[in-house]
Structures are given as C-alpha cells and as structure tokens.
Design a protein around this motif. Structure first.
Motif, mmCIF file in Angstrom:
data_model
loop_
_atom_site.group_PDB
_atom_site.id
_atom_site.type_symbol
_atom_site.label_atom_id
_atom_site.label_comp_id
_atom_site.label_asym_id
_atom_site.label_seq_id
_atom_site.Cartn_x
_atom_site.Cartn_y
_atom_site.Cartn_z
ATOM 1 N N ASP A 213 0.798 -1.190 -0.118
ATOM 2 C CA ASP A 213 0.142 0.041 0.010
ATOM 3 C C ASP A 213 0.922 1.048 0.030
ATOM 4 O O ASP A 213 1.986 1.356 0.690
ATOM 5 C CB ASP A 213 -0.996 -0.050 1.058
ATOM 6 N N LYS A 214 0.626 2.133 -0.739
ATOM 7 C CA LYS A 214 1.363 3.367 -0.781
ATOM 8 C C LYS A 214 1.360 4.292 0.180
ATOM 9 O O LYS A 214 2.088 5.275 0.391
ATOM 10 C CB LYS A 214 0.892 4.278 -1.952
ATOM 11 N N ASN A 215 0.158 4.067 1.124
ATOM 12 C CA ASN A 215 0.021 5.283 2.260
ATOM 13 C C ASN A 215 1.033 4.664 3.327
ATOM 14 O O ASN A 215 1.716 3.765 3.403
ATOM 15 C CB ASN A 215 -1.298 4.867 2.956
ATOM 16 N N THR A 277 4.674 1.705 -0.022
ATOM 17 C CA THR A 277 5.092 0.923 -1.035
ATOM 18 C C THR A 277 4.282 1.158 -2.460
ATOM 19 O O THR A 277 3.126 1.107 -2.119
ATOM 20 C CB THR A 277 5.340 -0.648 -0.739
ATOM 21 N N SER A 278 4.864 1.206 -3.535
ATOM 22 C CA SER A 278 4.139 1.420 -4.861
ATOM 23 C C SER A 278 4.542 0.487 -5.651
ATOM 24 O O SER A 278 5.886 0.213 -5.853
ATOM 25 C CB SER A 278 4.331 2.768 -5.262
ATOM 26 N N VAL A 279 3.791 -0.005 -6.758
ATOM 27 C CA VAL A 279 4.224 -0.792 -7.574
ATOM 28 C C VAL A 279 4.775 0.023 -8.956
ATOM 29 O O VAL A 279 4.355 1.126 -9.436
ATOM 30 C CB VAL A 279 2.830 -1.525 -8.387
ATOM 31 N N VAL A 280 5.841 -0.306 -9.362
ATOM 32 C CA VAL A 280 7.032 0.405 -10.372
ATOM 33 C C VAL A 280 6.508 -0.224 -11.813
ATOM 34 O O VAL A 280 6.165 0.700 -12.508
ATOM 35 C CB VAL A 280 8.083 0.268 -10.060
ATOM 36 N N SER A 296 8.778 -0.282 -5.282
ATOM 37 C CA SER A 296 9.272 0.782 -4.538
ATOM 38 C C SER A 296 9.068 1.093 -3.322
ATOM 39 O O SER A 296 7.832 1.366 -2.834
ATOM 40 C CB SER A 296 9.292 2.270 -5.341
ATOM 41 N N ARG A 297 9.877 0.866 -2.034
ATOM 42 C CA ARG A 297 9.564 1.014 -0.850
ATOM 43 C C ARG A 297 9.856 2.255 -0.439
ATOM 44 O O ARG A 297 10.697 3.025 -1.096
ATOM 45 C CB ARG A 297 10.185 -0.151 -0.047
ATOM 46 N N HIS A 299 11.632 3.630 2.069
ATOM 47 C CA HIS A 299 13.096 3.925 2.353
ATOM 48 C C HIS A 299 14.004 3.941 1.025
ATOM 49 O O HIS A 299 15.156 4.114 1.313
ATOM 50 C CB HIS A 299 13.737 3.020 3.390
ATOM 51 N N GLY A 300 13.375 4.070 -0.026
ATOM 52 C CA GLY A 300 14.189 4.397 -1.249
ATOM 53 C C GLY A 300 14.593 3.054 -2.039
ATOM 54 O O GLY A 300 15.332 3.202 -2.923
ATOM 55 N N THR A 301 14.126 1.764 -1.776
ATOM 56 C CA THR A 301 14.994 0.858 -2.129
ATOM 57 C C THR A 301 13.964 0.033 -3.127
ATOM 58 O O THR A 301 12.454 0.253 -2.900
ATOM 59 C CB THR A 301 15.276 -0.319 -1.367
ATOM 60 N N GLN A 302 14.300 -0.506 -4.221
ATOM 61 C CA GLN A 302 13.207 -1.209 -4.781
ATOM 62 C C GLN A 302 13.421 -3.036 -4.734
ATOM 63 O O GLN A 302 14.601 -3.458 -4.272
ATOM 64 C CB GLN A 302 13.439 -1.002 -6.306
ATOM 65 N N ARG A 303 12.346 -3.823 -4.695
ATOM 66 C CA ARG A 303 12.489 -4.852 -4.723
ATOM 67 C C ARG A 303 11.663 -5.737 -5.848
ATOM 68 O O ARG A 303 10.529 -4.992 -6.141
ATOM 69 C CB ARG A 303 11.738 -5.324 -3.447
ATOM 70 N N THR A 304 12.232 -6.537 -6.623
ATOM 71 C CA THR A 304 11.483 -7.258 -7.539
ATOM 72 C C THR A 304 11.037 -8.563 -7.104
ATOM 73 O O THR A 304 11.709 -9.559 -6.594
ATOM 74 C CB THR A 304 12.446 -7.756 -8.626
ATOM 75 N N LEU A 305 9.668 -8.811 -7.093
ATOM 76 C CA LEU A 305 8.757 -10.039 -6.614
ATOM 77 C C LEU A 305 8.416 -10.710 -7.839
ATOM 78 O O LEU A 305 8.180 -10.232 -8.877
ATOM 79 C CB LEU A 305 7.499 -9.350 -5.827
#
Length: 608
Positions: A213-215, A277-280, A296-297, A299-305
């Motif tokens: 969720d982006k909030n 967290t938002s979907v890039v 994109s989380r 704290h500025g990091t990205q994660r690929t799921l």
C-alpha cells in the motif's frame, strides 16, 4: 416471467404470482423435490427438469459447478448446464437444514408472491413442486480446509515447521513479513477493506500473501478522506472476515476509527503488509504463469517480486472522473474534484458561494460540510437521485438478516447472495416502495425543495444503482433535512454546465450561478483505468471492464476471472469484501492445487 432485454436496461424481470395457500409440512415437500432432483442427477446424460423447474427459473452457482460465478436462467438452460457439469460435480446426498432460521418454511416475500425456502438454498413458489431459484456455492476445498475451530494451529514453537530451529513466533513473523526466505504466491495491491479481507482469506488457505500500500499506515485510505465521513452501512453488515466488531461498536463508524480498526486487524490476523510501497512495473510471463513485479519501498529501495497472482484492491472505483469546461482557466475561484476534498474548516469559507456539482453520497456530504462551516451552498443536479435514510430505510433493508440479534453473519452472507441479481432487483422494486412509504415525509420535503428524485431503473432503488452504476444514490445522514429547510439550495440543470466565467458557473439553459468554490462530485471511471495508469496498456488491454451486470446477470470481472491470466480485480463495500474474499481466495487456491486453470481458461463468448 420474462426478462426484458430492450431499451438498454437488461435484466428487468416480472416476479411470478402465486395464490394464497397454506402448506402443512414445508420440509416434506422440499425433501420430496430433492429426492426427485437426485434421481435426475444420477443419470447426467439424460437429465430432465421439466417437472422440477419452472420454465422461467434460475440457478446461481458460485464455484460449486464451474470455476466462475454463473447465473443460469430458464429450465432448459439449467438442464443443459447440469448435463455438462454433473459428471464431474457429482451432486448428490442433499441434506436440508432442519432447525434454526433457515429450516424449510413458507415466506410471504412480497404481496402476491410466497415461496418455500430452506438451506440447501432452495427458493420456489409454494403452489407447485417446481423450483424457482436454486443456489449452489463452494464453501471449502476437501483436504485444504481452513484451520478454524478444532482445526486451529497448536501455536507452540515445537509444533511450528522446523520446531525451535525455525525460531520463535516473533522471529518467524519478522522474516515472513519481509519475505526473506521465499516469494509471495499472491501480491495484493491495496490495504483497504478489500486487500485486508483478501489477505486474511488467502493466508487462512495456506497461501503466502504480501499486501502493498502506498500510504504511510494501514487504514490511511479511510483516514485521509474528508473529516466528517462515517460509514453509511450499519455495524452488523460491515464486519471483517473472521473478526467481527465488538458488540459496543457504533452503528456507523467514523473514518478514523475504521482506519484504526484496519490497522489492528492487519496485526491481529498476522497479515504481511508493506506500507509506503508502490508498484513501479509489472510483466506477466504466459509460459511460466508468473509475474515479475517491481515495487518501490518508502526507504528508497526497490524489490522485484515473482508472484503467481496479482489481486488489484485499489478501490472499487478507478481514477477520478474530472470533466473540463469552457472558460474554466479564467475562473478566479477554487475548482477541484470531490476526491480532493478534506474539510471546509481548513479555510474561512463563511459567506462564500459554493457550488457542489453532483448529488450522490459524496456531493451531499461535501455540501453539508461546507454549510456547517458557514458557506452559502448550492447543489447542482443534472438528473434525479435515489435517496434512502440511514435512520429508517437502511435498517429496513437488513431486517431479519444482518442486524442486532440476527442469525450468524456467515449464514446471512450465504443467504443474502443466494438469489440471482435480476431476482434481487425484482424484489427490490417492492422493497423500495416500502422504504418510500416509511420515509414519505423526507421524500415529500425534498420534492417541495426542488430536489429531483429517481427510484432507478424499474423502481429498484439502491440495489440496482449500486450493482450497475456504483452510484446515483444518497444514504441520508443529515443533508436531506438541510435541503428541505432551504439551508442548502438545489439547482436543477438537466442540460448541464456550459462553462465558467471569472466568478460564475454558466449553465446550458442560459442561467448562471455566482461561485467562489466549485466542487466536482462527478464520480470515478472504471476500475480498469487504474490498472492502465499503473501497469500500462499491455496488461490493461487484456483485462475486462469492471462492474455492471454481464449477459447472465453476474457482476463483470470483479471477484472472478478478469480476462488476464493471474490477475484478479477485488473490491466493493465492507460487506461485499468480507463475502466475496472467500470465493476469490478459493479460486486462487484451486489454481494452486491444480483444480482450475483460473484466468487461463477459455473465456465464454458474450451473449447478445
């Protein structure tokens, strides 16, 4: 009974008429009917329902016979459906509930129509031993039942997979929430009532699930709405899956209180939620039946799921529908869409001329909010609006079902969804008349004030308006009396808005309204628009539009195959999210255990 498919208003039905009669033993009659049905089902290739179903009968099936939501209408269509499905389904050994509210009984449904009803969810006119409507629904999958009651987990460290070597409960939770050791099977986008109910159901079926969720906090999707918002549905109707509200919970929940409940629910149900967290980006591999989703989380990091399923829970509506008008760039006042409204008290609006364009729930709430802060408010109404009061009509809608002292929520959920939507609408015509009689004083007052009322297609009121339009109604929590008293004015403008002047709103009929603030409470686009905006055309083009009824009379694409493999829409009010999260979770679980191909299956051709 006939279904009308002309004039752009499909699924308008005429309910059957039954003579007034008494039945000494409803249970005996229904049991005899089921015995005859079982005899027919025992020979699938030659099922003959002529003597068992009315010509214009209904069968609604939710996953019990087909991995989709199906509504079959007419005895011949039901017969063909059962001939195709019974060999695999093997329906047999029907058992009637012989006690409680849902034991066989005669119901006087509306004037001129009575039927015998019971679980196994049989509804039929009482004068003949022929079914009018039958409902079948999948409640659980054999071998993968939910760990409820006596099946609950033991909870000790030794009983957890791997024992003490796997860590204590809190140590495991930290790793689970971050998915350090595995990929989620399901990615749920959105942590509102849809995402939270969905996550709880999926995890209870043993499916690993991540909710993003982006909030900043779970529940912010409600907290960040306008200051005076409360739910318009009563507490007994709006419970979450597995965890009902306490008995001292208010009937109508303030938005911030509901947001806090969502946050507590996520913790209590041990849901894996990543906020901020938002979907890039997202891509789907048809060969491996797997997604590649980059998020994109905060704290500025990205994660690929790499989940196998994505459930889109970003809200029943899509992007805000914001019309543009001639001359609006020259308007010297404030112009914004209702989705951007926070609270009128944030600035001094005393004496300001405020025009609220639209007369649905949001339009009324915003108009009331401005009036209570001293503004001079006019609601601009283009066409009629259905009005029902929270004080009377809403509670009448839930009589005998989701109400204080009523049957268990789980039983009410099954029975409330057992009738096909067209039949629900047919019954709603009579209910709407009954509500209107109880609320006559309010409705007459609105008419005198110049407010245009509309009881909807076929007079079916709020039920049809919600399921086909997602709006077009107002559940009155106080604004109607302000209109009746002349404290909030109404301007009817059937031809709409022509444009703006520096300090005015110009109407197509040649009139104009002085304006300092104009709020466009003009609703939202299809949910598919959010998919297109976030995930792009390639994915959106494979998805279907959402909401309204399809040719059979089921809601399009929501809670069921979307058209895109591995992608599911999910949303609705709190009650629908509780009810249909079970069915969507079962569909996804069926795919994972090899019982269904889900969205990969051939989509049925749309009937004209």
């Amino acid at each position: 009974m006939a279904t009308t498919l002309t004039g752009g208003n499909p699924h308008i039905i005429q309910l059957p008429k039954t003579p007034t009669s008494s039945v000494a033993n409803p249970q005996t009659i229904i049991q005899q009917w089921f015995n005859k049905l079982q005899a027919q089902l025992s020979r699938p290739d030659s099922i003959n329902l002529t003597d068992l179903f009315h010509t214009e009968s209904w069968w609604r099936d939710m996953l019990a016979l087909d991995w989709d939501m199906r509504t079959l209408h007419t005895a011949s269509e039901i017969q063909d459906f059962l001939r195709r499905r019974q060999i695999q389904a093997q329906l047999s050994s029907f058992k009637l509930q012989d006690q409680g509210k849902w034991k066989p009984q005669i119901e006087q449904v509306v004037d001129g129509l009575s039927w015998i009803s019971s679980v196994f969810f049989l509804r039929r006119p009482a004068e003949k031993e022929r079914a009018y409507a039958v409902y079948t629904s999948l409640q659980e999958l054999k071998g993968v039942e939910e760990p409820l009651g006596k099946r609950r987990a033991e909870g000790t460290t030794e009983s957890m997979p791997g024992g003490l070597a796997g860590g204590t409960w809190i140590e495991r939770r930290k790793r689970q929430k971050e998915f350090l050791d595995s990929e989620p099977t399901v990615l749920v986008v959105g942590a509102g009532q849809a995402g939270l109910n969905m996550g709880a159901r999926l995890q209870n079926l043993g499916l690993s699930c991540l909710i993003v969720d982006k909030n900043e906090r779970v529940g912010d999707n409600w907290r960040k709405r306008y200051r005076t918002l409360v739910t318009h549905d009563p507490a007994e109707f709006t419970h979450m899956a597995y965890l009902p509200f306490p008995q001292n919970w208010p009937q109508f929940t303030p938005k911030d209180k509901l947001g806090d409940w969502f946050e507590a629910y996520a913790s209590i149900m041990e849901l894996n939620v990543w906020v901020k967290t938002s979907v890039v980006s997202a891509e789907y591999n048809d060969v491996s039946a797997e997604w590649k989703v980059t998020v994109s989380r905060g704290h500025g990091t990205q994660r690929t799921l790499r989940p196998r399923h994505v459930v889109w829970c970003t809200g029943h509506s899509g992007e805000a529908r914001i019309p543009s008008f001639s001359g609006q760039e020259s308007f010297q006042g404030t112009l914004y869409h209702g989705s951007q409204h926070t609270d009128a008290s944030e600035s001094d609006v005393r004496g300001k001329k405020v025009i609220v364009v639209g007369t649905g729930n949001s339009g009324h709430d915003i108009a009331q909010n401005y009036y209570e802060n001293g503004a001079d408010v006019t609601m601009l109404q283009r066409s009629g609006t259905y009005v029902i009061t929270a004080e009377k009509g809403v509670f009448m809608m839930h009589e005998g079902m989701h109400e204080d002292g009523g049957p268990p929520t789980e039983e009410c959920d099954i029975v409330s969804e057992s009738l096909p939507f067209p039949v629900q609408f047919g019954l709603a015509v009579h209910g709407t008349k009954r509500f209107a009689e109880a609320e006559k004083e309010t409705l007459d007052g609105l008419r005198r004030a110049g407010f245009q009322l509309d009881f909807g297609v076929d007079g079916a009121g709020i039920a049809r308006a919600y399921y086909t339009r997602g709006g077009g109604y107002y559940i009155d929590v106080g604004c109607s009396q302000l209109i009746i008293d002349g404290k909030i004015k109404v301007k009817h403008s059937p031809r709409g808005i022509a444009g703006f002047g520096p300090r005015e709103l110009r109407l197509e009929d040649g009139n104009s309204l002085p304006a300092d603030i104009v709020v466009l409470a003009t609703g939202y686009d299809n949910m598919r628009t959010t998919v297109r905006k976030v995930l792009g055309d390639k994915i959106a083009d494979r998805c279907q539009d959402v909401w309204d009824l399809d040719s059979e009379g089921e809601i399009r694409a929501m809670w069921r195959p979307s058209g895109h493999p591995g992608f599911w829409y999910f949303g609705g009010n709190l009650a629908l999210c509780r009810i249909y999260s079970k069915f969507l979770a079962l569909q996804i679980k069926a795919v994972e255990v090899g019982l269904s191909t889900g969205n990969r299956q051939q989509q049925r051709a749309t009937k004209i």
